[in-house]
Design a protein around this motif. Structure first.
Motif, PDB file in Angstrom:
ATOM      1  N   UNK A 133      -8.346 -10.549 -10.676  1.00 57.82           N
ATOM      2  CA  UNK A 133      -8.594 -10.596  -9.229  1.00 57.82           C
ATOM      3  C   UNK A 133      -9.299 -11.869  -8.786  1.00 57.82           C
ATOM      4  N   UNK A 134      -9.787 -12.666  -9.723  1.00 61.75           N
ATOM      5  CA  UNK A 134     -10.664 -13.779  -9.352  1.00 61.75           C
ATOM      6  C   UNK A 134      -9.950 -14.882  -8.576  1.00 61.75           C
ATOM      7  N   UNK A 135      -8.710 -15.187  -8.934  1.00 55.90           N
ATOM      8  CA  UNK A 135      -7.977 -16.218  -8.194  1.00 55.90           C
ATOM      9  C   UNK A 135      -7.755 -15.777  -6.747  1.00 55.90           C
ATOM     10  N   UNK A 136      -7.439 -14.487  -6.575  1.00 55.55           N
ATOM     11  CA  UNK A 136      -7.248 -13.966  -5.217  1.00 55.55           C
ATOM     12  C   UNK A 136      -8.563 -13.937  -4.455  1.00 55.55           C
ATOM     13  N   UNK A 137      -9.657 -13.619  -5.137  1.00 56.71           N
ATOM     14  CA  UNK A 137     -10.966 -13.616  -4.485  1.00 56.71           C
ATOM     15  C   UNK A 137     -11.355 -15.032  -4.051  1.00 56.71           C
ATOM     16  N   UNK A 138     -11.034 -16.009  -4.897  1.00 53.33           N
ATOM     17  CA  UNK A 138     -11.309 -17.402  -4.526  1.00 53.33           C
ATOM     18  C   UNK A 138     -10.476 -17.810  -3.316  1.00 53.33           C
ATOM     19  N   UNK A 139      -9.243 -17.341  -3.260  1.00 54.36           N
ATOM     20  CA  UNK A 139      -8.390 -17.608  -2.104  1.00 54.36           C
ATOM     21  C   UNK A 139      -8.985 -16.992  -0.843  1.00 54.36           C
ATOM     22  N   UNK A 140      -9.536 -15.782  -0.980  1.00 51.40           N
ATOM     23  CA  UNK A 140     -10.181 -15.126   0.156  1.00 51.40           C
ATOM     24  C   UNK A 140     -11.356 -15.953   0.661  1.00 51.40           C
ATOM     25  N   UNK A 141     -12.154 -16.445  -0.264  1.00 44.94           N
ATOM     26  CA  UNK A 141     -13.310 -17.255   0.122  1.00 44.94           C
ATOM     27  C   UNK A 141     -12.881 -18.523   0.856  1.00 44.94           C
ATOM     28  N   UNK A 142     -11.776 -19.118   0.422  1.00 44.47           N
ATOM     29  CA  UNK A 142     -11.267 -20.315   1.083  1.00 44.47           C
ATOM     30  C   UNK A 142     -10.884 -20.044   2.532  1.00 44.47           C
ATOM     31  N   UNK A 143     -10.559 -18.785   2.827  1.00 41.35           N
ATOM     32  CA  UNK A 143     -10.183 -18.412   4.192  1.00 41.35           C
ATOM     33  C   UNK A 143     -11.356 -17.768   4.932  1.00 41.35           C
ATOM     34  N   UNK A 144     -12.565 -17.966   4.425  1.00 41.66           N
ATOM     35  CA  UNK A 144     -13.750 -17.469   5.105  1.00 41.66           C
ATOM     36  C   UNK A 144     -13.952 -15.977   5.026  1.00 41.66           C
ATOM     37  N   UNK A 145     -13.435 -15.359   3.962  1.00 41.79           N
ATOM     38  CA  UNK A 145     -13.517 -13.906   3.810  1.00 41.79           C
ATOM     39  C   UNK A 145     -14.419 -13.523   2.639  1.00 41.79           C
ATOM     40  N   UNK A 146     -15.089 -12.382   2.780  1.00 43.07           N
ATOM     41  CA  UNK A 146     -15.979 -11.915   1.718  1.00 43.07           C
ATOM     42  C   UNK A 146     -15.247 -11.200   0.601  1.00 43.07           C
ATOM     43  N   UNK A 147     -14.087 -10.602   0.901  1.00 44.35           N
ATOM     44  CA  UNK A 147     -13.370  -9.829  -0.112  1.00 44.35           C
ATOM     45  C   UNK A 147     -11.870  -9.977   0.083  1.00 44.35           C
ATOM     46  N   UNK A 148     -11.142  -9.658  -0.989  1.00 43.69           N
ATOM     47  CA  UNK A 148      -9.680  -9.679  -0.958  1.00 43.69           C
ATOM     48  C   UNK A 148      -9.159  -8.245  -0.935  1.00 43.69           C
ATOM     49  N   UNK A 149      -8.048  -8.042  -0.244  1.00 44.03           N
ATOM     50  CA  UNK A 149      -7.350  -6.761  -0.230  1.00 44.03           C
ATOM     51  C   UNK A 149      -6.048  -6.932  -0.991  1.00 44.03           C
ATOM     52  N   UNK A 150      -5.786  -6.023  -1.935  1.00 41.46           N
ATOM     53  CA  UNK A 150      -4.551  -6.073  -2.707  1.00 41.46           C
ATOM     54  C   UNK A 150      -3.555  -5.048  -2.181  1.00 41.46           C
ATOM     55  N   UNK A 151      -2.294  -5.462  -2.095  1.00 43.86           N
ATOM     56  CA  UNK A 151      -1.201  -4.546  -1.785  1.00 43.86           C
ATOM     57  C   UNK A 151      -0.554  -4.087  -3.089  1.00 43.86           C
ATOM     58  N   UNK A 152       0.277  -3.044  -2.983  1.00 41.75           N
ATOM     59  CA  UNK A 152       0.882  -2.493  -4.203  1.00 41.75           C
ATOM     60  C   UNK A 152       1.802  -3.515  -4.855  1.00 41.75           C
ATOM     61  N   UNK A 153       1.954  -3.414  -6.173  1.00 38.04           N
ATOM     62  CA  UNK A 153       2.691  -4.411  -6.948  1.00 38.04           C
ATOM     63  C   UNK A 153       4.205  -4.216  -6.882  1.00 38.04           C
ATOM     64  N   UNK A 154       4.662  -3.064  -6.406  1.00 41.08           N
ATOM     65  CA  UNK A 154       6.099  -2.783  -6.409  1.00 41.08           C
ATOM     66  C   UNK A 154       6.750  -3.227  -5.109  1.00 41.08           C
ATOM     67  N   UNK A 155       6.253  -2.717  -3.977  1.00 40.14           N
ATOM     68  CA  UNK A 155       6.866  -3.042  -2.688  1.00 40.14           C
ATOM     69  C   UNK A 155       6.105  -4.096  -1.899  1.00 40.14           C
ATOM     70  N   UNK A 156       4.880  -4.399  -2.328  1.00 38.57           N
ATOM     71  CA  UNK A 156       4.023  -5.339  -1.608  1.00 38.57           C
ATOM     72  C   UNK A 156       3.847  -4.918  -0.146  1.00 38.57           C
ATOM     73  N   UNK A 157       3.730  -3.595   0.073  1.00 37.78           N
ATOM     74  CA  UNK A 157       3.597  -3.061   1.430  1.00 37.78           C
ATOM     75  C   UNK A 157       2.336  -2.245   1.618  1.00 37.78           C
ATOM     76  N   UNK A 158       1.970  -1.499   0.596  1.00 37.40           N
ATOM     77  CA  UNK A 158       0.919  -0.495   0.757  1.00 37.40           C
ATOM     78  C   UNK A 158      -0.425  -0.987   0.222  1.00 37.40           C
ATOM     79  N   UNK A 159      -1.478  -0.613   0.924  1.00 40.93           N
ATOM     80  CA  UNK A 159      -2.823  -1.033   0.548  1.00 40.93           C
ATOM     81  C   UNK A 159      -3.251  -0.292  -0.719  1.00 40.93           C
TER      82      UNK A 159
END
Length: 365
Positions: free
Chosen positions: A212-238
């Motif tokens: 999750x760390x690369x995604x968390x770093x991406x979140x920080x770059x966009x001024x966000x405290x945390x990252x939200x992941x969507x499902x790995x199959x459809x990339x639709x659901x939280x």
């Protein structure tokens, strides 16, 4: 040892503990996960011998061979929990046996030995007893407990290890997010996923967090405290946040969270919030929530509040959502009343300030 046996811990006090004055200075502003107590608890495991050599000793480096299995094949799991000061001067833990059970679920998924639940809880008790002066005062202060286990056998080969080390360390902490309880901004990752069906998403293992760390770093770059992941199959659901479960509160008072399908960590705070929300009269649902639904309901006003929860963050309101194409807010970006009521209920329970009908609070001292 068998599952019902009890381990006796040898206590070896630290010969050079931190002085009371230095400890007080550290506790004045401990932050999160940067200050540590004087001691740690240890139990060893070997195939054919079981769990042995339980002790509490001075916290310090762990000798490790370069060929230790964990360094190559990542057999490692951990838990996170807290000890709290009460107004009468006592100390409590919140649902430690639930953490013990989840620890063993993680161990089974990672092909590691299970630790008897009583030995798990006793390791926490012995450490808290000897380091109780490290528990901070104040509503946001607590002693964060980190039990973990890793493959310590020295070998190179893809198979479950035959030797393991279980350790508990403790860290006095303040608020997880700086600035106290205020709505955080989250980033919805367009490219990264946290876990896939059949994987280790429901286990509390370090690899999930490393992923999750690369995604968390991406979140920080966009001024966000945390990252939200969507499902790995459809990339639709939280699914969940980088380190927390997520809840949605609607205009009819209903409380919704994604279901446990094997890709989401079964949070103990999550389960507690579901119970508290139901007891408060809210309609509680575990169902899939798509990102499109989240955005549409937020924009229409149907979705009034969103919050994240976990041991470290307790209950934290989410005020703003960012994604590559834009952003949107919930509840005007302010903390919602249901979110804050659930948070207060939980904090009051954890610190022994409210009746405990569920027998969740474990009195330590």
């Amino acid at each position: 040892m068998s599952g019902g046996d009890k381990l006796e811990f040898e206590i070896r006090p630290n010969p050079a503990p931190v002085s009371a004055a230095d400890r007080a200075a550290l506790l004045a502003n401990p932050g999160f996960g940067r200050v540590f107590t004087d001691h740690m608890a240890i139990i060893r495991y070997a195939d054919g011998k079981g769990w042995y050599d339980a002790r509490v000793e001075a916290r310090g480096p762990i000798p490790m061979d370069p060929a230790s299995a964990v360094l190559h094949y990542a057999q490692e799991i951990f838990e996170g929990m807290k000890a709290y000061r009460t107004v009468d001067g006592g100390v409590t833990m919140f649902r430690p046996y639930a953490n013990a059970a989840r620890f063993n679920t993680s161990a089974t998924r990672m092909a590691m030995p299970t630790l008897p639940e009583q030995a798990f809880v006793d390791s926490l008790l012995r450490l808290i007893e000897i380091d109780r002066e490290w528990i901070p005062e104040g509503e946001d202060g607590s002693l964060y407990l980190r039990p973990f286990m890793f493959a310590s056998e020295v070998f190179l080969g893809v198979r479950p290890a035959n030797e393991y080390l279980y350790v508990v360390i403790a860290s006095p902490v303040g608020a997880y997010f700086s600035g106290g309880v205020k709505p955080v901004t989250v980033w919805v990752s367009p490219d990264y996923t946290r876990a896939a069906p059949g994987g280790t998403g429901a286990a509390k293992c370090g690899g999930n967090y490393a992923a999750s760390l690369a995604a968390q770093a991406e979140a920080a770059e966009h001024g966000c405290e945390q990252v939200v992941f969507l499902d790995a199959v459809q990339r639709r659901y939280v699914d969940e946040l980088g380190g927390m479960n997520v809840f949605f509160v609607y205009d009819d008072g209903s409380v919704v969270t994604p279901p446990l399908t094997g890709t989401i960590l079964p949070g103990i705070t999550r389960e507690s919030v579901l119970t508290l929300a139901s007891a408060a009269g809210h309609s509680v649902q575990e169902r899939p929530v798509s990102f499109d639904e989240w955005q549409a309901d937020a924009n229409s006003g149907r979705l009034r509040e969103v919050f994240a929860c976990g041991t470290a963050a307790v209950v934290t309101p989410i005020g703003r959502v960012r994604y590559p194409e834009g952003e949107f807010t919930m509840g005007g970006g302010e903390p919602g009343p249901i979110t804050m009521a659930l948070r207060q209920q939980l904090v009051d329970l954890q610190r022994g300030n409210a009746p405990d009908p569920h027998n969740w609070v474990h009195r330590v001292l």
